[in-house]
Structures are given as structure tokens and as C-alpha cells.
Enzyme design. Structure first.
Site, PDB file in Angstrom:
ATOM      1  CB  SER A 160      41.522 -12.939  21.179  1.00 40.13           C
ATOM      2  OG  SER A 160      40.944 -13.977  21.935  1.00 40.13           O
ATOM      3  CG  ASN A 208      30.478 -19.762  19.766  1.00 43.53           C
ATOM      4  OD1 ASN A 208      31.686 -19.514  19.851  1.00 43.53           O
ATOM      5  ND2 ASN A 208      29.974 -20.602  18.881  1.00 43.53           N
ATOM      6  CB  THR A 224      25.159  31.696  10.406  1.00 42.54           C
ATOM      7  OG1 THR A 224      25.110  32.980   9.777  1.00 42.54           O
ATOM      8  CG2 THR A 224      24.115  31.641  11.519  1.00 42.54           C
ATOM      9  CG  HIS A 225      27.221  31.068   6.428  1.00 44.16           C
ATOM     10  ND1 HIS A 225      26.952  30.156   5.429  1.00 44.16           N
ATOM     11  CD2 HIS A 225      26.006  31.521   6.845  1.00 44.16           C
ATOM     12  CE1 HIS A 225      25.649  30.091   5.230  1.00 44.16           C
ATOM     13  NE2 HIS A 225      25.045  30.901   6.089  1.00 44.16           N
ATOM     14  CB  SER A 234      56.615  25.477  19.231  1.00 47.99           C
ATOM     15  OG  SER A 234      57.622  25.339  18.248  1.00 47.99           O
ATOM     16  CE  LYS A 240      52.812  27.753  17.134  1.00 47.75           C
ATOM     17  NZ  LYS A 240      51.749  27.967  16.187  1.00 47.75           N
ATOM     18  CD  GLN A 276      39.823 -14.090  18.485  1.00 47.34           C
ATOM     19  OE1 GLN A 276      39.353 -15.104  18.988  1.00 47.34           O
ATOM     20  NE2 GLN A 276      41.040 -14.052  17.989  1.00 47.34           N
ATOM     21  CE  LYS A 333      36.356 -10.782  22.397  1.00 48.34           C
ATOM     22  NZ  LYS A 333      36.020 -11.141  20.987  1.00 48.34           N
TER      23      LYS A 333
HETATM   24  N1  ARG Z   1      37.932 -15.525  21.425  1.00 46.43           N
HETATM   25  C1  ARG Z   1      36.708 -15.810  20.769  1.00 46.43           C
HETATM   26  C2  ARG Z   1      36.011 -14.507  20.361  1.00 46.43           C
HETATM   27  O1  ARG Z   1      36.371 -13.515  20.837  1.00 46.43           O
HETATM   28  C3  ARG Z   1      35.805 -16.566  21.671  1.00 46.43           C
HETATM   29  C4  ARG Z   1      34.818 -17.427  20.978  1.00 46.43           C
HETATM   30  C5  ARG Z   1      35.514 -18.513  20.244  1.00 46.43           C
HETATM   31  N2  ARG Z   1      34.606 -19.451  19.719  1.00 46.43           N
HETATM   32  C6  ARG Z   1      34.975 -20.359  18.813  1.00 46.43           C
HETATM   33  N3  ARG Z   1      34.068 -21.164  18.426  1.00 46.43           N
HETATM   34  N4  ARG Z   1      36.179 -20.407  18.335  1.00 46.43           N
HETATM   35  O2  ARG Z   1      35.133 -14.483  19.543  1.00 46.43           O
END
Ligand code: ARG
Length: 464
Positions: free
Chosen positions: A31, A118, A163-164, A285, A291, A330, A333
Site C-alpha cells: 500500500s 492496526n 419550479t419544474h 471545441s 463554441k 487497507q 485509503k
Molecule cells: N497497511 C495496512 C492498512 O492500511 C496497515 C495495517 C496492517 N496490519 C496488518 N495486521 N497487516 O490497513
């Protein structure tokens, strides 16, 4: 194949493993390519954690200061673009920790005492999003200021209200702008609600059950500006409701901007001609030389779909997850960051575009005169002469029909003509049949009368 890699690229779990991670799995699970943007908050969290560990005697003061200096040095490396990110080390957390140990030795290995990735990642995202919410709120205020300025300038500018999408009653352009301001005002409020609820600290929850070390979570929370430590360790590491809440607020903002966009698109068309959007916010355009397209508004309308999609993605990611942390999380994100970036960009570009709008007041005025927008005013007038509203409604309906056949507005009829529909009608009827009369008489809080709009603008400005 062995589970050991050379030097700093070793996995922290190498003790338990005999076979190295498959290359595809390494790419699949990493990640760091997108969570490295958490580096600053990750370092901030680690520094607070180290200070707390020293305070309770788990680290010596010497170890604490070595760790903090080491983390500051890494921050510098990252910001100078000198940091070597490795996907073998999976995520931002392991990258930074490995580099710290490489730089400062054994003290670096002690940083993770009483902590897990975590609670670390759950803390990082909150810190990052808290900052994001603050920046976004500031940008929304800039946009609101631009709308307030425009509303102030156009408080007396009459336009048809719809309206509408059919002409309904006259309003002022200032009043319309203030409707937009109200939408954003509630969005700001939602953002601050969301910030308040998310501002509790997961650190100390460790992997899921807490830690055996004598940690002081109140101290860490204070250092990081959290209101309090999170109450329950299982909940603290696992839930992403705060992110869902933010993403739903982001969706609301985008829906509001999308509705504004739709109006800008319609108003700037040749058929309406109510406004002109600055060239700086339009594109042309490649084939049609004439345009000028309102692309910023259209893209904003389009991007609202993306932000809503991100919300739905996270809702689906969370659905069905048992306590506590699962790797599914994960996946929070990318959609979260994308929503934050997208809504931020949309608000910014809107804040630039609004002050550069040209308002074509004569065209709006003319449009308000078409479509019998003062018909309700005539009905209200008859009610004041003691005619029940339903009867008045019917009388005016007939007058409108006649005016339509004659091809003119109600206010263009002579008094005699009007009196053929009701002998309660007198010369003072023209005070209400004009557009000015119509808007001026809607003179109560929330109404379109220019002095009410001015008061509304003042109230919002004062609340800022
Ligand atoms: N990169 C992980 C996430 O975004 C971090 C936590 C990972 N924890 C694990 N037990 N593998 O969630």
C-alpha cells in the site's frame, strides 16, 4: 527460497516464515504506493508514542530523544525526496520504521513496543483526515465569501425563479446565490460534526486487545490533539465509520456543487443567456470554432459521481467485516484520498470561477417578465380583497389564459381588461403585478425581498 532478504528489506515477521513472499503477492498487498502520503502524520504519531513510552519508563530518555531525532531526520529525507520507498516493506509504517532502525540501530527497534500497525494506521488516517477537514473547511469558506460578495452585488437583480424548470415567481439573483450559501453552510457544519466524532485516539489499542505495557493513553492523546483515547480497543482499530462519514459529507458537497453546476450550464446557454462564464473557466471545441463550453461546471457535475462511488466503495468494504482489524481495511485509503482531493479541487476551482461570472441582469429581467411570474401576486391581491384563495386562483388562471392569447404579460393589460375577470381589481393592482412589487412584498425572514436578502447576507457574514 528463504524468507530472509538482505538488510533493511527484511520483513518484520521473518521469524515465523520459511518461504519468501511471492512477487505477485508483494505487489498485490503493498500500500506504500498510495499510503506514503501519510508519512508526516505517521511520524507525528510515532514521536508522541515514543514520548509516552519514555514518560511511563518503557523507554529511557536517551532512547526517546534518539528516536525523535531519527524520525525528524527521516521527515527531512522524505521532504527532500531522498527517501527510498520500498514496496517489499509494504506500507508507509514499515518503511519508516525500517529506515529508523537502519539509521539509529536498536532504539529504532523499540519504537513499536506497545503498538501495532492496526492502531497506528487507524490513528494516522484520523490525523490526516482531521487536517484535510480543516483545509477543506477553509476552502469552502473562501467559496462562500465569493458567493456572499456576488449576492451582495446582485441583491436587487431580478430573475425568474423556477419550479419544474418552468418560470414560477420572480426572485433576485442575490437570493438565489444565498440559497447556494445555505447549502454550503450546512456542509461546513457536517464537516465539523464529523471532525468532532472522529477525534478520538486509537493508539494504545495495539493489535486489538490493548497492551501489557503501562501506557498513558491520555498523555499521547493530548500530544496529538485528540479529545480523548478511544473507549474500546476492538472498535478503535477496526471501524472506518469516520471515513464513511467524511466521504458522505464529501458526497453532499459534490452534489451541491453539481446542482450549482447544472444551473451554471443552463444559465450560460445561448437560450438562457443569464450569465457569462469567464473564458478562463471554459474550453473551446477542436472542431466547432464558435463554441465556448462550461467544462468546469460539467466536470464538477461528473466528478460528483466519482465521489459518491468512493463512498459506496467504502461502505461495501466495511459491510460484513467481523471485529477487529481485517486487511480489507487497507482498501479504505484510495477512495478516501480520492474523495478528499476531488472535493478540494472542485471547491477551489468554484471559488475562482464565481467572482468572474458576468451577470446579465437585463436578460434575466426580461425572462422574469415572461411566463406570468406575478400571477400568484395577483391571486394574493384578490385574497386581500376578501376573495377565497381557490376562487382567486381560478380568476387569475383565466386572466393568464387571456393574456397568453393576447401575447402579453398580466401587467400589460389595461385596468378595464383586468376588471373583466374581477371587479375587486383596482388601480393599485399594478403595484403587485410588477416584478419589483412582487419581490418587495415577500418581505419576511427567508423571503426574496432585497432588504431580507441583505439581512441574510449580514447574518452569515457575522457568523463567520
Ligand atoms: N497497511 C495496512 C492498512 O492500511 C496497515 C495495517 C496492517 N496490519 C496488518 N495486521 N497487516 O490497513
Amino acid at each position: 527460497m528463504t524468507a530472509k532478504k538482505a538488510g533493511k528489506e527484511e520483513k518484520p515477521w521473518k521469524g515465523r516464515f520459511t518461504v519468501a513472499t511471492d512477487q505477485l503477492v508483494e505487489e498485490y498487498t503493498e500500500s506504500v504506493s498510495y499510503d506514503k502520503r501519510l508519512y508526516k502524520v505517521d511520524i507525528e504519531g510515532s514521536k508522541a508514542h515514543a514520548s509516552m513510552l519514555a514518560k511511563v519508563g518503557v523507554l529511557t530518555d536517551k532512547e526517546r530523544s534518539t528516536i525523535i531525532e531519527g524520525l525528524d531526520q527521516i521527515l527531512e529525507e522524505i521532504e527532500q525526496g531522498e527517501f527510498n520507498w520500498s514496496s517489499t516493506l509494504e506500507d508507509v509504517h514499515m518503511n519508516i520504521e525500517a529506515r529508523l532502525t537502519e539509521n539509529i540501530g536498536d532504539a529504532g527497534k523499540k519504537l513499536h513496543t506497545g503498538r501495532s500497525r492496526n492502531d497506528q494506521v487507524a490513528t494516522d488516517i484520523r490525523l490526516y483526515l482531521r487536517q484535510g477537514i480543516e483545509s477543506l473547511s477553509a476552502e469552502i469558506k473562501v467559496l462562500m465569501m465569493a458567493l456572499l460578495d456576488l449576492a451582495e452585488k446582485e441583491t436587487d437583480t431580478i430573475m425568474p425563479g423556477f419550479t419544474h424548470l418552468q418560470v414560477a415567481q420572480p426572485v433576485t439573483f442575490g437570493h438565489h446565490m444565498m440559497a447556494w450559501v445555505e447549502m454550503l453552510r450546512r456542509d461546513l457544519d457536517r464537516l465539523s460534526d464529523c471532525r468532532r466524532r472522529m477525534n478520538s485516539m486509537p493508539l494504545g489499542a495495539a493489535a486489538l486487545a490493548g497492551t501489557t505495557f503501562p501506557i498513558d493513553r491520555h498523555y499521547t492523546a493530548e500530544l496529538l490533539g485528540f479529545d480523548a483515547p478511544a473507549e474500546n480497543s476492538l472498535d478503535a482499530v477496526s471501524d472506518r465509520d469516520f471515513a464513511m462519514e467524511f466521504m458522505s459529507t464529501a458526497s453532499f458537497i459534490m452534489i451541491h456543487l453539481s446542482r450549482m453546476s447544472e444551473e451554471l450550464v443552463i444559465w450560460s446557454s445561448a437560450q438562457f443567456g443569464f450569465i457569462d462564464i469567464s473564458d478562463a473557466y471554459c474550453t473551446g471545441s477542436s472542431i466547432m470554432p464558435q463554441k465556448k463550453n462550461p467544462d468546469v461546471a460539467e466536470l464538477t457535475r461528473g466528478k460528483s459521481g466519482r465521489v459518491i462511488g468512493n463512498l459506496v466503495a467504502l461502505l461495501m468494504i466495511m459491510k460484513g467485516q467481523p471485529l477487529a482489524y481485517n486487511r480489507d481495511n487497507q482498501e479504505d485509503k484510495e477512495p478516501l484520498f480520492d474523495s478528499l482531493d476531488t472535493v478540494m479541487a472542485a471547491v477551489r476551482v468554484f471559488a475562482g470561477m464565481i467572482p468572474q461570472l458576468t451577470v446579465r441582469s437585463e436578460i434575466m429581467y426580461r425572462a422574469a417578465k415572461q411566463g406570468f411570474s406575478t400571477a400568484t401576486d395577483l391571486a394574493d391581491y384578490l385574497v386581500r380583497k376578501n376573495i377565497p384563495f381557490r376562487d382567486a386562483h381560478e380568476i387569475v388562471g383565466k386572466a393568464v389564459q387571456a393574456a397568453e392569447q393576447a401575447g402579453h404579460d398580466l401587467s400589460d393589460m389595461s385596468l378595464d381588461e383586468l376588471r373583466s375577470f374581477s371587479d375587486e381589481i383596482d388601480n393599485d393592482v399594478f403595484d403587485v403585478l410588477t416584478l419589483e412589487g412582487s419581490i418587495n412584498t415577500r418581505d419576511h425572514i427567508g423571503g426574496t425581498a432585497p432588504n431580507q436578502v441583505r439581512a441574510a447576507i449580514k447574518r452569515v457574514r457575522e457568523a463567520f
